[in-house]
Design a protein around this motif. Structure first.
Motif, PDB file in Angstrom:
ATOM      1  N   LYS A  97       0.463 126.103  26.956  1.00 21.05           N
ATOM      2  CA  LYS A  97      -0.520 126.511  27.970  1.00 21.05           C
ATOM      3  C   LYS A  97      -1.658 125.495  28.024  1.00 21.05           C
ATOM      4  CE  LYS A  97      -0.079 131.547  27.690  1.00 21.05           C
ATOM      5  NZ  LYS A  97      -0.809 132.762  27.263  1.00 21.05           N
ATOM      6  N   GLU A  98      -2.192 125.178  26.865  1.00 22.02           N
ATOM      7  CA  GLU A  98      -3.306 124.225  26.787  1.00 22.02           C
ATOM      8  C   GLU A  98      -2.864 122.818  27.157  1.00 22.02           C
ATOM      9  OE1 GLU A  98      -6.505 124.935  26.199  1.00 22.02           O
ATOM     10  OE2 GLU A  98      -6.186 127.066  25.806  1.00 22.02           O
ATOM     11  N   THR A  99      -1.676 122.440  26.700  1.00 18.59           N
ATOM     12  CA  THR A  99      -1.160 121.097  26.975  1.00 18.59           C
ATOM     13  C   THR A  99      -0.921 120.892  28.463  1.00 18.59           C
ATOM     14  OG1 THR A  99      -0.126 121.027  24.791  1.00 18.59           O
ATOM     15  CG2 THR A  99       0.690 119.457  26.432  1.00 18.59           C
ATOM     16  N   ILE A 100      -0.259 121.835  29.097  1.00 16.81           N
ATOM     17  CA  ILE A 100       0.034 121.710  30.526  1.00 16.81           C
ATOM     18  C   ILE A 100      -1.258 121.750  31.336  1.00 16.81           C
ATOM     19  CG2 ILE A 100       1.128 122.886  32.491  1.00 16.81           C
ATOM     20  CD1 ILE A 100       3.482 123.520  30.549  1.00 16.81           C
ATOM     21  N   ALA A 101      -2.186 122.601  30.969  1.00 19.01           N
ATOM     22  CA  ALA A 101      -3.482 122.631  31.655  1.00 19.01           C
ATOM     23  C   ALA A 101      -4.149 121.263  31.558  1.00 19.01           C
ATOM     24  CB  ALA A 101      -4.379 123.715  31.054  1.00 19.01           C
ATOM     25  N   HIS A 102      -4.109 120.671  30.378  1.00 16.25           N
ATOM     26  CA  HIS A 102      -4.701 119.340  30.178  1.00 16.25           C
ATOM     27  C   HIS A 102      -4.010 118.300  31.060  1.00 16.25           C
ATOM     28  CE1 HIS A 102      -6.474 115.916  28.109  1.00 16.25           C
ATOM     29  NE2 HIS A 102      -5.253 115.433  27.959  1.00 16.25           N
ATOM     30  N   LEU A 103      -2.678 118.317  31.065  1.00 18.96           N
ATOM     31  CA  LEU A 103      -1.923 117.350  31.867  1.00 18.96           C
ATOM     32  C   LEU A 103      -2.236 117.468  33.353  1.00 18.96           C
ATOM     33  CD1 LEU A 103       1.642 117.508  30.252  1.00 18.96           C
ATOM     34  CD2 LEU A 103      -0.075 115.722  29.969  1.00 18.96           C
ATOM     35  N   LEU A 104      -2.565 118.688  33.798  1.00 17.06           N
ATOM     36  CA  LEU A 104      -2.842 118.921  35.217  1.00 17.06           C
ATOM     37  C   LEU A 104      -4.314 118.741  35.569  1.00 17.06           C
ATOM     38  CD1 LEU A 104      -0.482 121.950  35.907  1.00 17.06           C
ATOM     39  CD2 LEU A 104      -0.090 119.519  36.393  1.00 17.06           C
ATOM     40  N   GLY A 105      -5.123 118.331  34.585  1.00 16.96           N
ATOM     41  CA  GLY A 105      -6.518 118.015  34.874  1.00 16.96           C
ATOM     42  C   GLY A 105      -7.504 119.134  34.627  1.00 16.96           C
ATOM     43  N   TYR A 106      -7.054 120.203  34.003  1.00 16.29           N
ATOM     44  CA  TYR A 106      -7.959 121.310  33.686  1.00 16.29           C
ATOM     45  C   TYR A 106      -8.600 121.064  32.329  1.00 16.29           C
ATOM     46  CZ  TYR A 106      -5.929 124.012  37.505  1.00 16.29           C
ATOM     47  OH  TYR A 106      -5.528 124.443  38.729  1.00 16.29           O
ATOM     48  N   LYS A 107      -9.792 121.591  32.167  1.00 15.01           N
ATOM     49  CA  LYS A 107     -10.451 121.522  30.871  1.00 15.01           C
ATOM     50  C   LYS A 107      -9.720 122.483  29.932  1.00 15.01           C
ATOM     51  CE  LYS A 107     -14.869 121.785  28.581  1.00 15.01           C
ATOM     52  NZ  LYS A 107     -16.296 122.011  28.708  1.00 15.01           N
ATOM     53  N   SER A 108      -9.286 121.961  28.793  1.00 17.78           N
ATOM     54  CA  SER A 108      -8.553 122.790  27.843  1.00 17.78           C
ATOM     55  C   SER A 108      -8.918 122.374  26.429  1.00 17.78           C
ATOM     56  CB  SER A 108      -7.047 122.662  28.074  1.00 17.78           C
ATOM     57  OG  SER A 108      -6.553 121.452  27.540  1.00 17.78           O
ATOM     58  N   ASN A 109      -8.304 123.028  25.474  1.00 21.27           N
ATOM     59  CA  ASN A 109      -8.548 122.700  24.071  1.00 21.27           C
ATOM     60  C   ASN A 109      -7.820 121.442  23.631  1.00 21.27           C
ATOM     61  OD1 ASN A 109     -10.162 124.972  23.739  1.00 21.27           O
ATOM     62  ND2 ASN A 109      -8.406 126.254  23.259  1.00 21.27           N
ATOM     63  N   VAL A 110      -6.966 120.893  24.491  1.00 19.31           N
ATOM     64  CA  VAL A 110      -6.222 119.675  24.186  1.00 19.31           C
ATOM     65  C   VAL A 110      -7.006 118.486  24.730  1.00 19.31           C
ATOM     66  CG1 VAL A 110      -4.103 118.396  24.671  1.00 19.31           C
ATOM     67  CG2 VAL A 110      -4.003 120.851  24.225  1.00 19.31           C
ATOM     68  N   THR A 111      -7.178 117.481  23.890  1.00 17.05           N
ATOM     69  CA  THR A 111      -7.868 116.276  24.344  1.00 17.05           C
ATOM     70  C   THR A 111      -6.977 115.050  24.302  1.00 17.05           C
ATOM     71  OG1 THR A 111      -8.735 115.919  22.126  1.00 17.05           O
ATOM     72  CG2 THR A 111     -10.151 117.120  23.679  1.00 17.05           C
ATOM     73  N   GLU A 112      -5.937 115.105  23.486  1.00 20.31           N
ATOM     74  CA  GLU A 112      -5.035 113.972  23.353  1.00 20.31           C
ATOM     75  C   GLU A 112      -3.638 114.490  23.035  1.00 20.31           C
ATOM     76  OE1 GLU A 112      -4.703 110.268  20.329  1.00 20.31           O
ATOM     77  OE2 GLU A 112      -6.708 110.782  21.022  1.00 20.31           O
ATOM     78  N   ILE A 113      -2.648 113.831  23.585  1.00 21.45           N
ATOM     79  CA  ILE A 113      -1.279 114.278  23.381  1.00 21.45           C
ATOM     80  C   ILE A 113      -0.412 113.084  22.995  1.00 21.45           C
ATOM     81  CG2 ILE A 113       0.701 115.441  24.419  1.00 21.45           C
ATOM     82  CD1 ILE A 113      -1.285 116.413  26.607  1.00 21.45           C
ATOM     83  N   ASP A 114       0.299 113.193  21.894  1.00 20.64           N
ATOM     84  CA  ASP A 114       1.253 112.172  21.489  1.00 20.64           C
ATOM     85  C   ASP A 114       2.649 112.720  21.786  1.00 20.64           C
ATOM     86  OD1 ASP A 114       2.838 110.249  20.381  1.00 20.64           O
ATOM     87  OD2 ASP A 114       1.815 110.194  18.452  1.00 20.64           O
ATOM     88  N   LEU A 115       3.058 112.538  23.022  1.00 21.86           N
ATOM     89  CA  LEU A 115       4.334 113.109  23.455  1.00 21.86           C
ATOM     90  C   LEU A 115       5.524 112.432  22.793  1.00 21.86           C
ATOM     91  CD1 LEU A 115       3.537 113.665  27.219  1.00 21.86           C
ATOM     92  CD2 LEU A 115       3.676 115.388  25.433  1.00 21.86           C
ATOM     93  N   VAL A 116       5.409 111.146  22.493  1.00 21.21           N
ATOM     94  CA  VAL A 116       6.510 110.451  21.830  1.00 21.21           C
ATOM     95  C   VAL A 116       6.764 111.094  20.476  1.00 21.21           C
ATOM     96  CG1 VAL A 116       7.276 108.264  20.842  1.00 21.21           C
ATOM     97  CG2 VAL A 116       6.097 108.281  23.047  1.00 21.21           C
ATOM     98  N   GLU A 117       5.711 111.253  19.699  1.00 17.46           N
ATOM     99  CA  GLU A 117       5.845 111.845  18.364  1.00 17.46           C
ATOM    100  C   GLU A 117       6.396 113.268  18.426  1.00 17.46           C
ATOM    101  OE1 GLU A 117       6.054 111.840  14.412  1.00 17.46           O
ATOM    102  OE2 GLU A 117       5.482 110.109  15.610  1.00 17.46           O
ATOM    103  N   LYS A 118       5.942 114.037  19.402  1.00 13.94           N
ATOM    104  CA  LYS A 118       6.351 115.441  19.513  1.00 13.94           C
ATOM    105  C   LYS A 118       7.795 115.607  19.984  1.00 13.94           C
ATOM    106  CE  LYS A 118       2.056 117.587  19.440  1.00 13.94           C
ATOM    107  NZ  LYS A 118       1.782 117.899  18.063  1.00 13.94           N
TER     108      LYS A 118
END
Length: 116
Positions: A46-67
């Motif tokens: 929920k937080e990750t997708i909100a972040h990716l779509l430009g919403y303010k969320s608890n996620v600030t950085e995402i390492d998608l390769v690692e995940k």
């Protein structure tokens, strides 16, 4: 960003529906999600997708390769995911330009997710 009529709560609802639909695709679900605590994953997503779509969320950085690197995601798996996303967005009655926006945002990260 999506039309301002879509609150972050709507994005959270879309994410929940996305994972509901993923669970209905038994082969896809078993391949990538069965071994995880799906409730916990949904909360993170929920937080990750909100972040990716430009919403303010608890996620600030995402390492998608690692995940995703250990999942061995192929092009056909990505295409299955995209079909599910489109279905969910249509269920929420998003306009085509908004669907295109979401798919465009997701596709920016495809090379970090599709690893096989």
């Amino acid at each position: 960003m999506l039309n301002k009529k879509y609150s972050i709560e709507t994005i959270f609802d879309i994410t929940e529906k996305l994972y509901f639909e993923i669970r209905k695709n038994e082969e896809f679900y078993n391949k990538f999600f069965k071994k995880y605590d799906i409730s916990k994953l949904i909360e993170v997503q929920k937080e990750t997708i909100a972040h990716l779509l430009g919403y303010k969320s608890n996620v600030t950085e995402i390492d998608l390769v690692e995940k995703h690197k250990h999942l061995n995601i192929k092009e056909e798996d990505w295409n299955t995911f995209v079909k599910i996303v489109i279905k969910v967005l249509n269920d929420f009655k998003l306009e085509q330009k908004e669907i295109d926006f979401v798919l465009g945002k997701f596709s920016q990260f495809k090379d970090q997710i599709v690893t096989a």
